[in-house]
Motif scaffolding. Structure first.
Motif, PDB file in Angstrom:
ATOM      1  N   ASP A  21      24.915  43.539  32.624  1.00 51.99           N
ATOM      2  CA  ASP A  21      25.434  44.957  32.850  1.00 51.99           C
ATOM      3  C   ASP A  21      25.793  45.201  34.131  1.00 51.99           C
ATOM      4  N   VAL A  22      25.120  44.821  35.236  1.00 54.69           N
ATOM      5  CA  VAL A  22      25.443  45.037  36.440  1.00 54.69           C
ATOM      6  C   VAL A  22      26.608  44.430  36.851  1.00 54.69           C
ATOM      7  N   SER A  23      26.834  43.021  36.435  1.00 57.21           N
ATOM      8  CA  SER A  23      28.024  42.630  36.654  1.00 57.21           C
ATOM      9  C   SER A  23      29.443  43.294  36.079  1.00 57.21           C
ATOM     10  N   HIS A  24      29.127  43.803  34.879  1.00 59.24           N
ATOM     11  CA  HIS A  24      30.203  44.547  34.213  1.00 59.24           C
ATOM     12  C   HIS A  24      30.375  45.734  34.967  1.00 59.24           C
ATOM     13  N   GLN A  25      29.342  46.515  35.479  1.00 59.19           N
ATOM     14  CA  GLN A  25      29.536  47.958  35.983  1.00 59.19           C
ATOM     15  C   GLN A  25      30.231  47.704  37.507  1.00 59.19           C
ATOM     16  N   ILE A  26      29.785  46.668  38.379  1.00 57.87           N
ATOM     17  CA  ILE A  26      30.149  46.534  39.719  1.00 57.87           C
ATOM     18  C   ILE A  26      31.877  46.074  39.489  1.00 57.87           C
ATOM     19  N   SER A  27      32.173  45.324  38.666  1.00 53.73           N
ATOM     20  CA  SER A  27      33.524  44.568  38.486  1.00 53.73           C
ATOM     21  C   SER A  27      34.160  45.677  37.879  1.00 53.73           C
ATOM     22  N   ALA A  28      33.780  46.630  37.150  1.00 58.47           N
ATOM     23  CA  ALA A  28      34.671  47.939  36.745  1.00 58.47           C
ATOM     24  C   ALA A  28      35.033  48.626  37.962  1.00 58.47           C
ATOM     25  N   ILE A  29      34.122  48.783  38.778  1.00 65.90           N
ATOM     26  CA  ILE A  29      34.175  49.835  39.999  1.00 65.90           C
ATOM     27  C   ILE A  29      35.314  49.067  41.205  1.00 65.90           C
ATOM     28  N   LEU A  30      35.173  47.704  41.208  1.00 65.21           N
ATOM     29  CA  LEU A  30      35.921  46.847  42.116  1.00 65.21           C
ATOM     30  C   LEU A  30      37.407  47.006  41.544  1.00 65.21           C
ATOM     31  N   ASP A  31      37.413  46.806  40.429  1.00 63.86           N
ATOM     32  CA  ASP A  31      38.852  46.974  39.977  1.00 63.86           C
ATOM     33  C   ASP A  31      39.468  48.256  39.842  1.00 63.86           C
ATOM     34  N   ILE A  32      38.700  49.435  39.831  1.00 61.10           N
ATOM     35  CA  ILE A  32      39.406  50.590  39.996  1.00 61.10           C
ATOM     36  C   ILE A  32      39.476  51.038  41.314  1.00 61.10           C
ATOM     37  N   GLU A  33      38.646  50.540  42.277  1.00 59.87           N
ATOM     38  CA  GLU A  33      38.838  51.088  43.665  1.00 59.87           C
ATOM     39  C   GLU A  33      39.779  50.226  44.319  1.00 59.87           C
ATOM     40  N   ASP A  34      39.973  48.776  43.855  1.00 60.41           N
ATOM     41  CA  ASP A  34      40.675  47.757  44.519  1.00 60.41           C
ATOM     42  C   ASP A  34      40.839  47.700  45.988  1.00 60.41           C
ATOM     43  N   SER A  35      39.449  47.880  46.523  1.00 63.94           N
ATOM     44  CA  SER A  35      39.233  47.753  47.823  1.00 63.94           C
ATOM     45  C   SER A  35      39.119  46.340  48.503  1.00 63.94           C
ATOM     46  N   ILE A  36      38.818  45.275  47.649  1.00 61.29           N
ATOM     47  CA  ILE A  36      38.906  43.786  48.058  1.00 61.29           C
ATOM     48  C   ILE A  36      40.263  43.298  47.979  1.00 61.29           C
ATOM     49  N   THR A  37      40.973  42.961  48.827  1.00 62.65           N
ATOM     50  CA  THR A  37      42.225  42.433  48.815  1.00 62.65           C
ATOM     51  C   THR A  37      42.328  41.000  48.574  1.00 62.65           C
ATOM     52  N   VAL A  38      41.374  40.231  48.931  1.00 65.30           N
ATOM     53  CA  VAL A  38      41.379  38.801  48.939  1.00 65.30           C
ATOM     54  C   VAL A  38      40.514  38.215  47.512  1.00 65.30           C
ATOM     55  N   ILE A  39      40.897  37.287  47.133  1.00 63.13           N
ATOM     56  CA  ILE A  39      40.386  36.321  46.044  1.00 63.13           C
ATOM     57  C   ILE A  39      38.901  36.398  46.378  1.00 63.13           C
ATOM     58  N   TYR A  40      38.025  36.576  45.497  1.00 59.25           N
ATOM     59  CA  TYR A  40      36.524  36.650  45.724  1.00 59.25           C
ATOM     60  C   TYR A  40      35.543  36.281  44.521  1.00 59.25           C
ATOM     61  N   ASN A  41      34.367  35.987  44.551  1.00 59.95           N
ATOM     62  CA  ASN A  41      33.546  35.580  43.507  1.00 59.95           C
ATOM     63  C   ASN A  41      32.555  36.775  43.490  1.00 59.95           C
ATOM     64  N   LEU A  42      32.290  37.382  42.364  1.00 61.50           N
ATOM     65  CA  LEU A  42      31.203  38.096  42.288  1.00 61.50           C
ATOM     66  C   LEU A  42      30.058  37.668  41.705  1.00 61.50           C
ATOM     67  N   GLU A  43      28.684  37.492  42.474  1.00 65.26           N
ATOM     68  CA  GLU A  43      27.501  36.811  42.004  1.00 65.26           C
ATOM     69  C   GLU A  43      26.679  37.897  42.126  1.00 65.26           C
ATOM     70  N   ILE A  44      25.736  37.986  40.862  1.00 70.61           N
ATOM     71  CA  ILE A  44      24.602  38.745  40.860  1.00 70.61           C
ATOM     72  C   ILE A  44      23.181  37.909  40.818  1.00 70.61           C
ATOM     73  N   SER A  45      22.306  38.093  41.506  1.00 67.76           N
ATOM     74  CA  SER A  45      21.117  37.418  41.841  1.00 67.76           C
ATOM     75  C   SER A  45      19.977  38.358  41.931  1.00 67.76           C
ATOM     76  N   SER A  46      18.798  37.890  41.722  1.00 70.02           N
ATOM     77  CA  SER A  46      17.401  38.820  41.807  1.00 70.02           C
ATOM     78  C   SER A  46      16.759  38.014  43.049  1.00 70.02           C
ATOM     79  N   LEU A  47      15.941  38.914  43.430  1.00 75.39           N
ATOM     80  CA  LEU A  47      15.047  38.192  44.562  1.00 75.39           C
ATOM     81  C   LEU A  47      14.188  37.301  44.177  1.00 75.39           C
ATOM     82  N   GLY A  48      14.104  36.364  45.070  1.00 82.39           N
ATOM     83  CA  GLY A  48      13.034  35.381  44.936  1.00 82.39           C
ATOM     84  C   GLY A  48      12.482  34.881  46.280  1.00 82.39           C
TER      85      GLY A  48
END
Length: 80
Positions: A21-48
Motif C-alpha cells: 500500500d505504501v509503495s503504491h501510494q508513494i509511487s503514485a505521488i512521485l509520478d504525479i509530482e515528477d520531482s525526482i529527475t534521475v533514475i531511482y529505486n523506491l524501497e519501503i522498509s520497517s524499523l529494526g
C-alpha cells in the motif's frame, strides 16, 4: 542510481500489504509530482534493530521485558 528509502512503522505488526500500500501510494505521488529527475529505486522498509533501536525510545519501549535472539556479525573476544 538513487535510492529513496522510506521507513514505515505501526503500533501492531506490519504486514506485506502495508508495504504494498505504501509503495503504491508513494509511487503514485512521485509520478504525479515528477520531482525526482534521475533514475531511482523506491524501497519501503520497517524499523529494526539495525536502525539503532535504543535511540528510538518509543519503538524500544514496546520490547522491554521481551526475550530476543542476537546474532553477531563479528566474533567478540574476552566476553563473559
Amino acid at each position: 542510481m538513487l535510492t529513496l528509502l522510506v521507513y514505515i512503522d505501526h503500533k501492531y505488526n506490519i504486514t506485506i500489504n502495508n508495504y504494498i500500500d505504501v509503495s503504491h501510494q508513494i509511487s503514485a505521488i512521485l509520478d504525479i509530482e515528477d520531482s525526482i529527475t534521475v533514475i531511482y529505486n523506491l524501497e519501503i522498509s520497517s524499523l529494526g534493530i539495525e536502525l539503532l533501536l535504543f535511540i528510538i525510545s518509543a519503538h524500544y519501549k514496546r520490547f522491554i521485558s521481551k526475550e530476543v535472539n542476537l546474532t553477531l556479525k563479528i566474533k567478540m573476544h574476552n566476553c563473559h
